[in-house]
Write an enzyme that holds these catalytic residues in place. Structure first.
Site, short mmCIF file in Angstrom:
data_model
loop_
_atom_site.label_atom_id
_atom_site.label_comp_id
_atom_site.label_asym_id
_atom_site.label_seq_id
_atom_site.Cartn_x
_atom_site.Cartn_y
_atom_site.Cartn_z
N HIS A 168 -0.06 0.32 10.10
CA HIS A 168 -1.35 0.92 9.74
C HIS A 168 -2.15 1.19 10.99
CE1 HIS A 168 0.02 -2.10 6.82
NE2 HIS A 168 -0.11 -1.10 5.98
N GLY A 221 0.82 -1.19 0.00
CA GLY A 221 0.00 0.00 0.00
C GLY A 221 0.86 1.25 0.00
N SER A 222 0.28 2.37 -0.41
CA SER A 222 0.98 3.64 -0.34
C SER A 222 0.85 4.21 1.07
CB SER A 222 0.40 4.62 -1.37
OG SER A 222 0.68 4.15 -2.67
N GLY A 223 1.57 5.31 1.32
CA GLY A 223 1.54 5.93 2.65
C GLY A 223 2.74 5.56 3.49
N HIS A 224 3.62 4.70 2.96
CA HIS A 224 4.81 4.26 3.70
C HIS A 224 6.10 4.82 3.10
CE1 HIS A 224 2.23 1.48 5.78
NE2 HIS A 224 1.90 0.85 4.68
#
Lengths: 216, 332
Positions: B219, B54-57
């Site tokens: 998350h 996922g993105s956001g990391h």
């Protein structure tokens, strides 16, 4: 009442599924927001809309088997997360069972449903009671199978399937999430419906209703 | 929500445009807008390294595309697995004819999408093998390691496997190095604040002011303990005390240490933590052969830190020290 339908002329059933998911976009996100990311409705609607657009763009609306296959591939290609592979596998299982058949009868529907659920079981690891879409799917499959075994006709078996699916879906309210993002909340996940179980009920209910309409 | 964004629904697309514009020498787009590849991939005759998540990391995962690291990355929505198709397209983009090592983290969505991608790859005649990172100690008890999540230790696995592949390692050798790396890596995080997915617009979870969550996931998955915030030195002690007995690490071991901020913790505080971590590791008789401190694997604007420790041997130390170039990690 006729107890079969012609698959080639039943592609509209897939568009009915698209409409159902789009109509419930906000509702599904709201349920997901209570114990999840709040994006379930957005994701599902994105995937189903892509499929609807693809089907409507064709000169002739494809039949049910091909339409379900398109839905499966669109979900696999269009939405990631867990729902892409889970629903992608479900619809792919349905499509595989229907492929090559002219008509859909009670027995073939049972085979397709079982194959769809088997597809979900292959890709995911959730069991009944984990507060997931399996709580809707598995009782639905069992109820349909039992109804046929008792000699029920197609339409009655679908009614029994929906009743069991609804009961399973509602049972997720009292369950503690043991898998997926909601598991983080532990006991705090109790008291809210599971979003995946909800979309799954809406899908099965629309599928059954649209089939029943075409049985006359 | 004060953010530097255009449309909250398009943050991933907008980020990718900027990243490709800024780093044309390292990374390139592909026909699939959610797959980023090393500019020169596929490299003929080299085992391809693929990851995704996922993105956001950021800079994970896409920032590790580059020289002697990852060849292609599948990019998901924020905190959501990439599609099976994207993982498959990344495998195709990385395949130089010697097979593909798909090295990713242990999350339900990623596991499912990679599984489906491998089916597609088989049909296309690609050979793909996987290693699933499970370095996060607090996410499941010892003995139940297969249930643990993959966190910042994934970077160490990409580093060693990427170096092995660059030096001509076969697919089986690359997979063995990746597995050995993650099997010898232990990680733990401490979260101090929550984070907000722009499209959702409200905090993903809640940590009260003055509290810290030990063992938090990338998350916001639940930790093992919520308590009042302690000093950096005490955080270091808690983290080291959790990690060392789990492998276990032994006096005399040489280790690689990776401290990552979770997005909103200043580098200053990360170095404050590192000073204590280095001291506690030294007290336990460990020698830090490879120290890495910085924002290597984040969680949007969460405050907090993760610590990963890798027990080296001569082979892994060589791979850890090999040169590499990428947005997230460059060394000569």
């Amino acid at each position: 009442m006729a107890q079969t339908l012609t698959l080639k002329q039943s592609g509209q059933i897939v568009l009915d599924l698209v409409d159902t998911i789009n109509a419930n976009r906000a509702y599904l996100s709201e349920i997901d927001g209570a114990i999840g990311d709040g994006d379930h409705g957005i994701n599902m609607s994105k995937g189903f809309t892509l499929c609807g657009d693809a089907l409507r763009a064709k000169p002739v609306l494809p039949g049910l088997a091909e339409g379900l296959d398109t839905l499966a591939m669109t979900l696999l290609e269009g939405i990631g997360g867990s729902m892409g592979p889970l629903y992608g596998s479900f619809f792919m299982g349905l499509a595989e069972s229907l492929a090559g058949h002219e008509t859909l009868d009670a027995a073939l529907f049972g085979e397709a449903l079982a194959n769809g659920v088997a597809g979900v079981e292959t890709v995911g690891s959730a069991q009944v009671g984990d507060k997931t879409l399996m709580d809707t799917l598995v009782p639905a499959r069992e109820a349909y199978r039992a109804a046929l075994a008792e000699g029920a006709d197609f339409s009655t078996a679908l009614d029994r399937m929906i009743a069991a699916a609804e009961q399973g879906w509602q049972s997720t309210k009292g369950l503690q999430a043991r898998i997926g993002r909601a598991a983080r909340l532990g006991e705090r996940s109790i008291g809210v419906l599971d979003a995946g179980a909800t979309s799954c009920f809406l899908i099965l209910k629309t599928l059954a209703g649209s089939v029943q309409q075409r049985l006359g | 929500m004060n953010r530097v964004i255009n449309n909250p629904d398009l943050v991933v697309e907008d980020m990718l445009r900027g990243l490709l514009a800024a780093h044309a020498e390292l990374a390139a787009g592909t026909d699939n807008p959610r797959v980023i590849k090393r500019a020169c991939a596929p490299v003929a005759g080299k085992v391809g390294i693929v990851t995704g998540g996922g993105s956001g990391h950021e800079p994970a995962f896409l920032g590790y595309v580059g020289e002697n690291l990852v060849d292609a990355v599948a990019v998901g929505e924020i905190f959501s697995s990439p599609t099976a198709k994207s993982f498959f397209d990344a495998m195709k983009a990385a395949d130089g004819g010697q097979g593909v090592a798909c090295l990713y983290g242990n999350y339900a969505g990623d596991n499912m999408n990679v599984k489906m991608a491998i089916k597609m790859a088989e049909r296309a005649g690609l050979t793909v093998k996987t290693v699933v990172a499970n370095d996060d100690v607090p996410s499941a008890p010892k003995g139940d390691e297969a249930k643990r999540r993959g966190v910042a230790g994934e970077i160490l696995m990409w580093k060693t496997a990427g170096a092995c592949a660059a030096q001509g390692g076969s697919l089986d050798e690359v997979i063995a190095v990746a597995q050995k790396t993650i099997s010898r890596t232990r990680s733990i995080g401490i979260g101090l604040t929550s984070c907000t997915i722009p499209a959702v617009g409200k905090a993903n979870f809640h940590i009260a002011d003055g509290q810290m969550e030990v063992g938090i996931g990338h998350h916001g998955e639940p930790g093992i303990n919520v308590s009042a915030i302690v000093s950096a030195d005490e955080m270091a002690r808690i983290m080291v005390d959790t990690l060392l007995p789990d492998l276990p690490f032994n006096s005399g071991d040489r280790v690689a240490v990776l401290i990552s901020g979770l997005g909103a913790t200043p580098l200053m505080e990360q170095y404050i933590l590192y000073a204590s971590v280095a001291q506690y590791l030294g007290n336990a008789g460990l020698t830090v052969a490879v120290p890495l401190v910085g924002n290597f694997f984040t969680s949007l604007e969460m405050m907090g830190v993760t610590l990963s420790v890798l027990q080296l041997d001569a082979e892994l130390e060589g791979y850890m020290k090999a040169p590499c170039a990428s947005i997230g990690l460059t060394q000569n």
